[in-house]
Design an enzyme around this catalytic site. Sequence first.
Site, PDB file in Angstrom:
ATOM      1  N   SER A  79      75.976  63.203  22.456  1.00  0.00           N
ATOM      2  CA  SER A  79      76.913  63.396  21.354  1.00  0.00           C
ATOM      3  C   SER A  79      78.319  63.777  21.810  1.00  0.00           C
ATOM      4  O   SER A  79      78.941  63.061  22.574  1.00  0.00           O
ATOM      5  CB  SER A  79      76.312  64.436  20.405  1.00  0.00           C
ATOM      6  OG  SER A  79      77.082  64.598  19.271  1.00  0.00           O
ATOM      7  N   ASP A 297      78.028  60.152  14.859  1.00  0.00           N
ATOM      8  CA  ASP A 297      77.326  60.682  13.686  1.00  0.00           C
ATOM      9  C   ASP A 297      78.111  61.816  13.022  1.00  0.00           C
ATOM     10  O   ASP A 297      77.615  62.437  12.083  1.00  0.00           O
ATOM     11  CB  ASP A 297      75.877  61.103  14.003  1.00  0.00           C
ATOM     12  CG  ASP A 297      75.782  62.225  15.006  1.00  0.00           C
ATOM     13  OD1 ASP A 297      76.832  62.693  15.498  1.00  0.00           O
ATOM     14  OD2 ASP A 297      74.639  62.642  15.317  1.00  0.00           O
ATOM     15  N   GLU A 388      77.555  69.398   7.151  1.00  0.00           N
ATOM     16  CA  GLU A 388      77.939  70.564   7.924  1.00  0.00           C
ATOM     17  C   GLU A 388      79.462  70.537   8.039  1.00  0.00           C
ATOM     18  O   GLU A 388      80.073  69.450   8.016  1.00  0.00           O
ATOM     19  CB  GLU A 388      77.320  70.511   9.318  1.00  0.00           C
ATOM     20  CG  GLU A 388      75.816  70.703   9.287  1.00  0.00           C
ATOM     21  CD  GLU A 388      75.225  70.841  10.677  1.00  0.00           C
ATOM     22  OE1 GLU A 388      74.644  71.890  10.958  1.00  0.00           O
ATOM     23  OE2 GLU A 388      75.362  69.904  11.486  1.00  0.00           O
ATOM     24  N   ALA A 389      80.047  71.712   8.202  1.00  0.00           N
ATOM     25  CA  ALA A 389      81.505  71.780   8.312  1.00  0.00           C
ATOM     26  C   ALA A 389      81.993  70.903   9.467  1.00  0.00           C
ATOM     27  O   ALA A 389      83.085  70.333   9.430  1.00  0.00           O
ATOM     28  CB  ALA A 389      81.936  73.225   8.515  1.00  0.00           C
ATOM     29  N   ASN A 390      81.150  70.750  10.496  1.00  0.00           N
ATOM     30  CA  ASN A 390      81.558  69.968  11.668  1.00  0.00           C
ATOM     31  C   ASN A 390      81.629  68.460  11.409  1.00  0.00           C
ATOM     32  O   ASN A 390      81.941  67.689  12.310  1.00  0.00           O
ATOM     33  CB  ASN A 390      80.637  70.267  12.851  1.00  0.00           C
ATOM     34  CG  ASN A 390      79.185  69.876  12.587  1.00  0.00           C
ATOM     35  OD1 ASN A 390      78.894  69.016  11.773  1.00  0.00           O
ATOM     36  ND2 ASN A 390      78.264  70.527  13.289  1.00  0.00           N
ATOM     37  N   ARG A 513      75.136  84.184  15.180  1.00  0.00           N
ATOM     38  CA  ARG A 513      73.847  83.518  15.398  1.00  0.00           C
ATOM     39  C   ARG A 513      73.781  82.963  16.816  1.00  0.00           C
ATOM     40  O   ARG A 513      74.816  82.578  17.386  1.00  0.00           O
ATOM     41  CB  ARG A 513      73.621  82.391  14.372  1.00  0.00           C
ATOM     42  CG  ARG A 513      74.654  81.293  14.426  1.00  0.00           C
ATOM     43  CD  ARG A 513      74.308  80.138  13.506  1.00  0.00           C
ATOM     44  NE  ARG A 513      73.386  79.181  14.108  1.00  0.00           N
ATOM     45  CZ  ARG A 513      73.756  78.233  14.969  1.00  0.00           C
ATOM     46  NH1 ARG A 513      75.016  78.095  15.353  1.00  0.00           N
ATOM     47  NH2 ARG A 513      72.868  77.399  15.456  1.00  0.00           N
ATOM     48  N   SER A 515      73.314  80.194  19.488  1.00  0.00           N
ATOM     49  CA  SER A 515      73.443  78.737  19.458  1.00  0.00           C
ATOM     50  C   SER A 515      72.087  78.102  19.724  1.00  0.00           C
ATOM     51  O   SER A 515      71.272  78.644  20.468  1.00  0.00           O
ATOM     52  CB  SER A 515      74.432  78.314  20.543  1.00  0.00           C
ATOM     53  OG  SER A 515      74.230  76.953  20.868  1.00  0.00           O
ATOM     54  N   THR A 517      72.106  75.006  20.972  1.00  0.00           N
ATOM     55  CA  THR A 517      72.398  73.958  21.952  1.00  0.00           C
ATOM     56  C   THR A 517      73.078  74.466  23.225  1.00  0.00           C
ATOM     57  O   THR A 517      73.232  73.714  24.174  1.00  0.00           O
ATOM     58  CB  THR A 517      73.315  72.882  21.337  1.00  0.00           C
ATOM     59  OG1 THR A 517      74.560  73.505  21.001  1.00  0.00           O
ATOM     60  CG2 THR A 517      72.730  72.257  20.100  1.00  0.00           C
TER      61      THR A 517
END
Length: 560
Positions: A79, A297, A388-390, A513, A515, A517
């Site tokens: 990604s 994506d 998602e905001a991203n 939180r 991560s 990833t």
Amino acid sequence: MLVAEKQQTPIMATINLDNLKALSDKHPKPDAIVFSYGTAGVRTKANLLDSVMFRLGILAALRSKKLDGKVIGCMVTASHNPAEDNGLKLIDPLGEMLEGSWETHATALANAPSNEHLIDYIHSMVSSLKIDLTKPAHVVFARDTRPSGEALVAAFADGLKVLDAKETDYSILTTPQLHYIVRCLNTAGTPEAYGEPTADGYYQKLAAAFKILVEGKTKLSPLVLDCANGVGAPKFKEFLPYLGDSLAVQLVNDDTDNASKLNLNAGADFVKTQQRAPVGLKLAPQERYASFDGDADRLVYYYQDDDGTFKLLDGDKIAGLSAMYIIDLVKAAGIDSISVGVVQTAYANGASTQYLRNNLNVPVSCVPTGVKHLHHEALKYDVGVYFEANGHGTILFSPSALKTIHSAEGSSPAQAVAIRSLRALSEVINQTVGDAFSDLLLVETILTQRQWTPKIWDQAYTDLPNRLVKVVVKDRSIFKTVDAERKLVEPAGLQEAIDAIVLKFRDGRSFVRPSGTEDVVRVYAEAATRPETDELAFRIGGLVFDYNSNGSGTRPREFI
Ligand code: 16G
Ligand code: MG
């Protein structure tokens, strides 16, 4: 039990264990590395992934057999990560993410320390999940433009050989294109048939629907599209002839020959996190710009205001725009019995949630980060908008909503037009997963239909200033969250300390939180003004750092 004995057990009789061991020896697991199949599959440095690819090839074949030969997909991509990373994600039959319980099996197989352990684990899966190894298996795969992709795909194919699975190599695709193809293959010949299982079928479907949506409308000025030097570039170039003159797009950052440029100071993740234009792009006031991420994506839009300010139109803004449009459309179509809902994560800007709830009167749910959570929740609505905001998101139409949309006739020409638009909308939007191509056509549809500039779109609400910082900690697993990741329950006392700080800030909101990833803890903060937001992020980040730092990271002041 010894491996040799296991070969004689009826359950494993169809697997040639000597062949398995020989193939596995070609793909040895690196020592002292623990892999994890998480939110985004397995993702790490490409040179560490060979054994994981091989083993998850076996897993994909097992999953296909378990599901009676249904086609399973494997996308090889990392990604928005740098070019030297890579990863893989498995795709379930309807184009959705791999079922949660199989993520655990994927992690276990990837970490089996020896051939014997690997065989043991396969044996236990076959037996506990009652997998009939005599069933057929079919697995399809594709990769992004990363140079490491080709060898990794070959290792994956070796895994498929262990179980004699049929394979189809789709070569280079965007992630959402492979999700689409998996769904097409598994629904072919059924009433839910999703389309032709090829890139050509995908382009035709999207372009045909888009042309209906913008028919007769005055074209907007060309969109400038940053492709992050990733797979979105060659694939969007392939797509352009299908779109013909229905859409004018100028591609930038489309160099996939020079691998090191992938995602480098470009792409949706860069633009969202840095809140500035990608490299190589000089913004002109009031023009429209968009960025894909490295596997296409995610999508974000942006523009420059007359005073030179950079303005981001992120996933929240796309969700707001789409929800507004769909609500209007179902009303115009005379079928407003269809329920519309929006799903967000804690990263959604507080102003966007307010806008959705108070201005659009639409229900909004908040779920943990990761597409599978959003997707799952969106299925609860007739039309579920999730972003998602991203910039990762899509819109799901339930079977009953589709039935209503397809059977409605409309009692006036205006209703008939709205119904036609709704039908086309359900075709233009990739129902399997967030898709930057689809989402771009969705945004362009709405802006074209309304003849809106990005500034008009942006006026729906004003984002609260926000800041995201990462904190390197000793052990991120000690951070445990509840309430869609908005509250920490462990380590004890930290949430109370956070709350006490947040209280001091106007419109303050902050959460912490781990991560999924990266080996970091993320801190999100928003407040009434930019300086207050930065101060809040810095103070919460500092708190987390002091709580659990391994001394190797940087105290969050530097991130601001
Ligand atoms: C993955 C997720 C994305 C999420 C991000 C969070 C999928 C397909 N992708 O990229 O949705 O926003 O992880 O990363 O689920 P983080 O856990 O490191 O913050
Ligand atoms: Mg991506």
